[in-house]
Design an enzyme around this catalytic site. Structure first.
Site, short mmCIF file in Angstrom:
data_model
loop_
_atom_site.label_atom_id
_atom_site.label_comp_id
_atom_site.label_asym_id
_atom_site.label_seq_id
_atom_site.Cartn_x
_atom_site.Cartn_y
_atom_site.Cartn_z
CE LYS A 67 -2.05 4.67 5.13
NZ LYS A 67 -1.60 3.28 4.88
CB SER A 100 -0.99 3.31 0.99
OG SER A 100 -1.21 2.64 2.21
CB SER A 114 0.82 0.40 3.31
OG SER A 114 0.29 0.40 2.02
N1 GLN Z 1 0.88 -1.63 -2.24
C1 GLN Z 1 -0.06 -2.59 -1.73
C2 GLN Z 1 -1.41 -2.37 -2.33
O1 GLN Z 1 -1.54 -1.46 -3.12
C3 GLN Z 1 -0.11 -2.55 -0.24
C4 GLN Z 1 -0.93 -1.46 0.28
C5 GLN Z 1 -1.07 -1.49 1.75
O2 GLN Z 1 -0.31 -2.16 2.45
N2 GLN Z 1 -2.05 -0.78 2.23
O3 GLN Z 1 -2.35 -3.08 -2.05
#
Ligand code: GLN
Length: 482
Positions: free
Chosen positions: A70, A145, A169
């Protein structure tokens, strides 16, 4: 057979017996990339198609295996931009500990995957580059994400991938793309070299085509690191060896708060079918209660934004990446105008929303009302899990309330986007490990994921259950038509 279709454990065998070389794997990945990447857009930029392993010994666990990571994980000498304009041009000056460990085991860092800017999001639409598309339906999101990592694995443009998980994410995109994703226990994997979102919640974890690869990759990246004070000094078990220990007599709780109205009926059905299958292997199920679940989304969006606003303060146009070509403003020192204009142009909309929310909940007068209270409820959420996991080995839930949604469907409504994290964020608040794996498809052909949650540092138990299920199903063998 195109080598890009294989798993790391399959490739390792052929590499060891010298039937193939890693150059073959890279060349097959390149063919696949050229064919599908223009549609999927899983990568943040062009991967490295020519690379030789830094280590070449047969005992290295990932010798010659390409790994996609990532874009928020630093790899020495490579662009690492967190899919954000404010980090454009930033070249990491060192390897994250996970990258160092991968290289020590002979892995090749293949490329950086797309993501929501700074990992803020559940759909990959917040990337400053372009949205990634779901390989099962290009009109839909891959989740986020870590959507780029999930889509790359699902589309066979990656062999193994790493994501990061602050509130879901890794698991939610894994579910939406039909791959296996694990968020390890907080402290199991070093965060050194991971660009921080919310430091008390973030973990790096593996995203793979099957459970065995997931166990293999976790084994390589896990362990204590003196560069991360929150990493824990507990020995790393051989996750691969314990996969086949069997599941008869394991006790698994199903939280009643997770099976509520509004849940997609096809997701519900898939979970019920998975439960029945696991029962037939001798797993014992019981209904459990996690009464503070209803507060999890609110608590998470206070704590995560508070920490994010603090972590993002360092991006000011001086030390990293982008600087706006600022204009001087009357009565304002030039440095202040530079900070303001850099941050105004450098951060995307969601990043700004989080900085503002986080600054608000930490500001004097609101700190106690929001932040301190959220910390208290966080402790209650953790207690709920402690109680249940005192009696049960594992907990089974859906990963996401619905399968992949359409691109653009939730972009105008941040709250509905935040609610799609409902099943994943409690795990981060409690610091527990949890894995998502495919457990079915909708009639329209979209993957459905189930989440297996365990006790702290009991990733072995999670893998055992996941492996037993996978051995008796074919979901992980399904491929999107691209
Ligand atoms: N969807 C969650 C957020 O927007 C989790 C994101 C993540 O785990 N980085 O914070």
């Amino acid at each position: 057979m195109n080598l890009n279709l294989l798993t790391a454990h399959e490739l390792s065998e052929s590499l060891r017996s010298a039937k193939i070389t890693s150059a073959h794997i890279l060349s097959d990945l390149k063919d696949r990339f050229d064919k599908v990447e223009p549609k999927v857009r899983a990568y943040a930029r062009q991967p490295f198609f020519k690379k030789s392993s830094s280590r070449n010994s047969v005992d290295a666990q990932l010798n010659g295996i390409p790994v996609s990571i990532k874009d928020n994980i630093c790899s020495d000498g490579d662009l690492t931009e967190c899919a954000s304009r404010i980090l454009s041009g930033f070249v990491a000056p060192y390897d994250a500990t996970v990258v160092k460990k991968l290289k020590e085991q002979g892995a090749l860092i293949f490329g950086k995957t797309n993501m929501d800017e700074f990992a803020f999001g559940s759909s990959c639409e917040n990337s400053s580059f372009y949205p990634t598309r779901n390989p099962w339906d290009l009109e839909r999101v891959p989740g986020g994400s870590s959507g780029g990592s999930a889509a790359a694995v699902a589309a066979d443009e990656a062999i193994l991938a790493l994501g990061s998980d602050t509130g879901g994410s890794i698991r939610q995109p894994a579910a939406l793309c039909g791959v296996v994703g694990l968020k390890p226990t907080y402290g199991r994997v070093s965060r050194y070299g991971l660009i921080a979102f919310a430091s008390s919640l973030d973990q790096i974890g593996p995203m793979t085509k099957d459970v065995r690869d997931n166990a293999l990759l976790l084994k390589v990246i896990a362990g204590h690191d003196k560069n991360d004070a929150t990493s824990v000094d507990i020995p790393v078990p051989d996750y691969v060896r314990s996969l086949e220990k069997g599941v008869r007599g394991m006790r698994v709780g199903i939280p009643k708060e997770y099976f509520v109205e509004g849940m997609d009926p096809e997701v519900r059905q898939a979970l019920n079918d998975a439960k029945a299958k696991l029962e037939s292997f001798g797993v014992q199920f019981g209904e459990v209660s996690l009464p503070h679940t209803e507060y999890a989304v609110a608590v998470y969006y206070i704590i995560a934004t508070a920490e994010a606003s603090s972590n993002l303060a360092r991006f000011d146009g001086v030390q990293y990446g982008f600087r706006a070509s600022h204009k001087s403003v009357e009565k304002e020192p030039a440095l202040i105008s530079m900070y303001k204009q850099t941050r105004a142009e450098g951060f995307g909309q969601e990043a700004k929303r989080r900085i503002i929310l986080g600054t608000y909940v930490l500001s004097s007068g609101y700190y106690d009302a929001y932040y301190s209270r959220a910390l208290k409820v966080r402790a209650l959420i953790k207690e709920d899990f402690d109680k249940v996991l005192g009696e049960f080995d594992l907990i089974l839930t859906p990963t996401s309330p619905s399968p992949a949604f359409k691109i653009g469907e939730k972009t105008d409504d941040p709250l509905s986007m935040y609610l799609s994290d409902i099943y994943t964020i409690s795990v981060n608040l409690a610091g527990l490990p949890a894995l998502s794996m495919p457990c079915g498809f909708t009639k329209s052909g979209l993957p459905i994921g189930m989440q297996i949650l365990g006790k702290p540092f009991a990733e072995e138990d999670i893998f055992r259950l996941a492996f037993a299920y996978e051995q008796n199903t074919l979901w992980h063998k399904m491929k999107p038509k691209l």
